[in-house]
Every structure is written in structure tokens, then in C-alpha cells.
Design a protein around this motif. Sequence first.
Motif, PDB file in Angstrom:
ATOM      1  N   ASP A 128       0.847  -1.193   0.000  1.00  0.00           N
ATOM      2  CA  ASP A 128       0.000   0.000   0.000  1.00  0.00           C
ATOM      3  C   ASP A 128       0.887   1.249   0.000  1.00  0.00           C
ATOM      4  N   VAL A 129       0.260   2.411   0.095  1.00  0.00           N
ATOM      5  CA  VAL A 129       1.023   3.664   0.058  1.00  0.00           C
ATOM      6  C   VAL A 129       1.905   3.820   1.289  1.00  0.00           C
ATOM      7  N   THR A 130       1.481   3.285   2.424  1.00  0.00           N
ATOM      8  CA  THR A 130       2.296   3.364   3.634  1.00  0.00           C
ATOM      9  C   THR A 130       3.589   2.582   3.448  1.00  0.00           C
ATOM     10  N   ALA A 131       3.484   1.390   2.890  1.00  0.00           N
ATOM     11  CA  ALA A 131       4.681   0.582   2.626  1.00  0.00           C
ATOM     12  C   ALA A 131       5.611   1.298   1.654  1.00  0.00           C
ATOM     13  N   ALA A 132       5.040   1.951   0.655  1.00  0.00           N
ATOM     14  CA  ALA A 132       5.853   2.687  -0.315  1.00  0.00           C
ATOM     15  C   ALA A 132       6.586   3.843   0.357  1.00  0.00           C
ATOM     16  N   ALA A 133       5.875   4.589   1.206  1.00  0.00           N
ATOM     17  CA  ALA A 133       6.489   5.733   1.887  1.00  0.00           C
ATOM     18  C   ALA A 133       7.620   5.281   2.811  1.00  0.00           C
ATOM     19  N   LEU A 134       7.410   4.200   3.557  1.00  0.00           N
ATOM     20  CA  LEU A 134       8.432   3.695   4.472  1.00  0.00           C
ATOM     21  C   LEU A 134       9.634   3.149   3.702  1.00  0.00           C
ATOM     22  N   ARG A 135       9.375   2.450   2.599  1.00  0.00           N
ATOM     23  CA  ARG A 135      10.481   1.921   1.788  1.00  0.00           C
ATOM     24  C   ARG A 135      11.317   3.067   1.215  1.00  0.00           C
ATOM     25  N   GLY A 143      17.764   6.810   4.806  1.00  0.00           N
ATOM     26  CA  GLY A 143      18.276   5.831   5.763  1.00  0.00           C
ATOM     27  C   GLY A 143      17.417   5.648   6.998  1.00  0.00           C
ATOM     28  N   LEU A 144      16.136   6.010   6.924  1.00  0.00           N
ATOM     29  CA  LEU A 144      15.234   5.850   8.064  1.00  0.00           C
ATOM     30  C   LEU A 144      14.766   4.397   8.142  1.00  0.00           C
ATOM     31  N   PRO A 145      15.130   3.674   9.202  1.00  0.00           N
ATOM     32  CA  PRO A 145      14.692   2.273   9.315  1.00  0.00           C
ATOM     33  C   PRO A 145      13.167   2.163   9.279  1.00  0.00           C
ATOM     34  N   LYS A 146      12.677   1.165   8.561  1.00  0.00           N
ATOM     35  CA  LYS A 146      11.234   1.033   8.361  1.00  0.00           C
ATOM     36  C   LYS A 146      10.463   0.817   9.662  1.00  0.00           C
ATOM     37  N   GLU A 193      12.899   8.166  18.275  1.00  0.00           N
ATOM     38  CA  GLU A 193      14.335   7.932  18.435  1.00  0.00           C
ATOM     39  C   GLU A 193      15.091   8.565  17.272  1.00  0.00           C
ATOM     40  N   PRO A 194      16.344   8.968  17.524  1.00  0.00           N
ATOM     41  CA  PRO A 194      17.155   9.470  16.416  1.00  0.00           C
ATOM     42  C   PRO A 194      17.597   8.326  15.511  1.00  0.00           C
ATOM     43  N   PHE A 195      18.063   8.655  14.319  1.00  0.00           N
ATOM     44  CA  PHE A 195      18.604   7.641  13.411  1.00  0.00           C
ATOM     45  C   PHE A 195      19.759   8.259  12.631  1.00  0.00           C
ATOM     46  N   ASP A 196      20.580   7.413  12.054  1.00  0.00           N
ATOM     47  CA  ASP A 196      21.718   7.887  11.273  1.00  0.00           C
ATOM     48  C   ASP A 196      21.235   8.285   9.884  1.00  0.00           C
ATOM     49  N   ILE A 197      21.204   9.575   9.627  1.00  0.00           N
ATOM     50  CA  ILE A 197      20.716  10.072   8.334  1.00  0.00           C
ATOM     51  C   ILE A 197      21.724   9.717   7.245  1.00  0.00           C
ATOM     52  N   PRO A 235      21.693  10.309   3.251  1.00  0.00           N
ATOM     53  CA  PRO A 235      21.072  10.756   1.996  1.00  0.00           C
ATOM     54  C   PRO A 235      21.458   9.840   0.832  1.00  0.00           C
ATOM     55  N   GLU A 236      20.493   9.510   0.014  1.00  0.00           N
ATOM     56  CA  GLU A 236      20.748   8.655  -1.144  1.00  0.00           C
ATOM     57  C   GLU A 236      21.573   9.419  -2.168  1.00  0.00           C
ATOM     58  N   ALA A 237      22.733   8.914  -2.486  1.00  0.00           N
ATOM     59  CA  ALA A 237      23.636   9.593  -3.413  1.00  0.00           C
ATOM     60  C   ALA A 237      22.983   9.770  -4.778  1.00  0.00           C
TER      61      ALA A 237
END
Length: 198
Positions: free
Chosen positions: A83-90, A97-100, A129-133, A135-137
Motif C-alpha cells: 500500500d502507500v504506507t509501505a511505499a512511503a516507508l520503503r 536511511g530511516l529504518p522502516k 528515536e534518532p537515526f543515522d541520516i 542521503p541517497e547519493a
Amino acid sequence: MSELRRSLKAVLADQGAGSSDFDLNPDLALPSERRLRPAGVLVAISLVEDAPRVILTKRSSALKHHPGQIAFPGGKVDEGDVDVTAAALREAWEEIGLPKELPEVIGLLPSHETVTSFQVTPVVALLHEPFDIRPEAGEVAEVFSVPLSHVLDPDNYIVTSRSWRGTRRHYYTVPFGPYYIWGATARMLRNLAGALQQ
């Protein structure tokens, strides 16, 4: 933060009419046979600092479509997305780099139609929680955040215009410091601000 969660759940449960890149331009006729592709974007509200902040990206200036523009992490729904939620999280995982498993998904805003023929559904989530950002090159030039209070204040929005395909097109902007947030991203944020003001 529990009050923010309750407010978001209340307004996101009441799905109103969607919006579009054209709704400030009532004289513009859209082709009735147009086909819209589903997409999901993540409106991630980080709670790890003193005040809530919304995570945004600046697209690479080398991209063919929307170079240098401010956007939410997200993209089109792929065949493997349920669904759209899965797409947004992926997409958030791939782009920043946000863990799903990290976002607490609260709900969906009404969808938004873009000039590029996408039906975009904003997925609103809280980050505790924080996460290690990361950015996709080649696609994401920068990841940054703006105060939630800034984008929830309707007085911070400006309607401006520019020429588009030979006509004058009006759209929302919500500038913040060096960042010019406009178009679909600003419109979806304005929808969230409007919902929480009711």
C-alpha cells in the motif's frame, strides 16, 4: 507528545476531500482521461529534540524531474509495496536511511494530485528515536528539518504564482530560512495545518 498524537489521530481519522496542484487555479481544465499513478510520502515528525520537527529533503540539482526542490521522503508505489504506507516507508529507508520499523505511523492525510500525474498520499508518522541520516547519493542533496510549529501556522503560508505551460499557476509556499518550500509539499503541509486548526 501524547496530546500531539491524540490530535493527529483525530484529524487523520476524518478524511476530507483531497487537494491538487491545481486547486488554486479553478480556470485550469484538467483532461478527464488522465491516469494518476499512486505514490506515498512520509510526513515524519521527529520528537527527539526540544520541540517537534518535520523531516524534509532537498532533491539533487542533477535530477531530471523537480531538481533542487524540497520534498518529503517518498515516491511511487512499486509492485512489491502492499500500500502507500509501505511505499512511503520503503522510500524513506532508501532516500534518507530511516529504518522502516522506527516510525510510529499515525494515519493518512487526504491524497494530493500533482502536475506530474501522481496521486500522492501523505503518511503521517512520529519518530521517538534518532537515526543515522544517510542521503541517497545522486537523488538527495540534503536532509533537514523544520519546526512543526512553523508549518502548522497558517500565517506562514504565502500564495504566489509563476508561468506554467503558458498560463499563470498559483501555489502555496511556506519558506523557512534558506529553504523555499513550495508546490505539492507546501500544499500537503497546509492541509495538515488546516486539519489541526479545526
